[in-house]
Scaffold this active site. Structure first.
Site, PDB file in Angstrom:
ATOM      1  CD  GLU A  40      -1.803   1.331   3.084  1.00  0.00           C
ATOM      2  OE1 GLU A  40      -2.843   1.944   3.514  1.00  0.00           O
ATOM      3  OE2 GLU A  40      -1.415   0.427   4.125  1.00  0.00           O
ATOM      4  CE  LYS A 110      -6.489   1.946   4.599  1.00  0.00           C
ATOM      5  NZ  LYS A 110      -5.249   2.223   5.224  1.00  0.00           N
ATOM      6  CB  CYS A 147      -3.473  -1.406   5.329  1.00  0.00           C
ATOM      7  SG  CYS A 147      -2.470  -1.512   6.685  1.00  0.00           S
TER       8      CYS A 147
END
Length: 282
Positions: A40, A110, A147
């Protein structure tokens, strides 16, 4: 599908990080990877002055994505990697891009931001309000997570509902007490509860743990790395997925659906959950 997960330590210089990605992509291509998962936010890493990601963020047609996409032009490998992309509110999006055959084929911004363990990702990153993303790679549906998303099982379930048999998880998992244990437990849990493969790539280096791993649909770690840069490999056999789902039919046996609507950050505190009419057991 032949999967590689790669890790390296990102620097503040996007050109150095681009070179690292291209080198891992070449190695993955030589090894016959259908899918390469990289960490990421590797456009640039600032351990201290994290607000600087606002200054160096690049659009999806910027040089980082464009040059990395070009490196896939003669390859059969699809690459998933995270960058920071400008938004219109002064912050950035933490964005995964999927690159194949010289083209950008998908992106995922995200949804869940790392406002935990003393960090505040939302100070510099804007949370997305978009639906989850599934892409097809080598005939297999692949769901995208980033994540901290791994701590929210409903996202993985929505991706499984959309047909994903593989979940990819680029990450920069920060070191801390028991954090390595959290990482492995949750990556494994997302695989088991959805009978999916999970390919999790963790950035290594002074701040982050590395520990990239590939877990099969019954929770067995098929391949992993420790703290050094490199690639880990596994074959995500659809026959293994089908057999796991036949033996452990949790997707067929479940009784609750997941609401696919994205709510504003922090808008649903525990006390407001619609559970007031549930009977209480002993």
């Amino acid at each position: 599908m032949r999967i590689a997960v790669g890790q390296f330590a990102a620097s503040p210089d996007w050109k150095d990080n681009l070179t690292a990605c291209i080198d891992l992509a070449a190695e993955a291509d030589q090894g016959g990877a259908d899918l390469l998962v990289l960490p990421e936010g590797v456009l640039a890493r600032f351990t201290e002055d994290r607000h600087r990601i606002r200054e160096v963020a690049q659009p999806l047609d910027g040089p980082f994505v464009t040059e990395l996409a070009a490196a896939t032009a003669r390859s059969t490998t699809s690459i998933v990697v995270g960058i920071h992309e400008p938004s219109d509110d002064g912050r950035v999006f933490n964005t995964l891009v999927v690159l194949r055959a010289g083209e950008l084929i998908a992106r995922y911004r995200k949804i869940h931001l790392y406002d935990a363990f003393g960090d505040q990702e939302s100070a510099n990153v804007r949370p997305a309000d978009e639906p989850p993303v599934v892409v097809e790679v080598a005939g297999t549906k692949v769901g995208l997570m980033t994540c901290y998303d791994v701590r929210f099982p409903e996202l993985a379930r929505l991706l499984a509902d959309a047909g994903a048999e593989v979940l990819v998880l680029p990450a920069a998992w920060v070191r801390g007490p028991a954090k390595e244990r959290h990482w492995e437990v949750m990556v494994t849990a997302r695989a088991l509860e959805n009978t999916c493969w999970v390919a999790a790539s963790g950035e290594c280096g002074p701040r982050n743990i590395g520990n990239s791993l590939i877990v099969d649909p019954l929770g067995t770690v098929r391949s992993r790395l420790a703290a050094a840069p490199g690639l880990a490999w596994a074959e995500a056999d659809p026959g293994v997925t089908a057999a796991a789902r036949g033996t452990l039919p949790v997707l067929a046996n479940r009784r609750f659906a997941v609401d696919p609507s994205v709510r504003p950050l922090g808008s649903l505190p525990l006390g407001d959950l619609p559970l007031g009419d549930l009977p209480l057991g002993a």
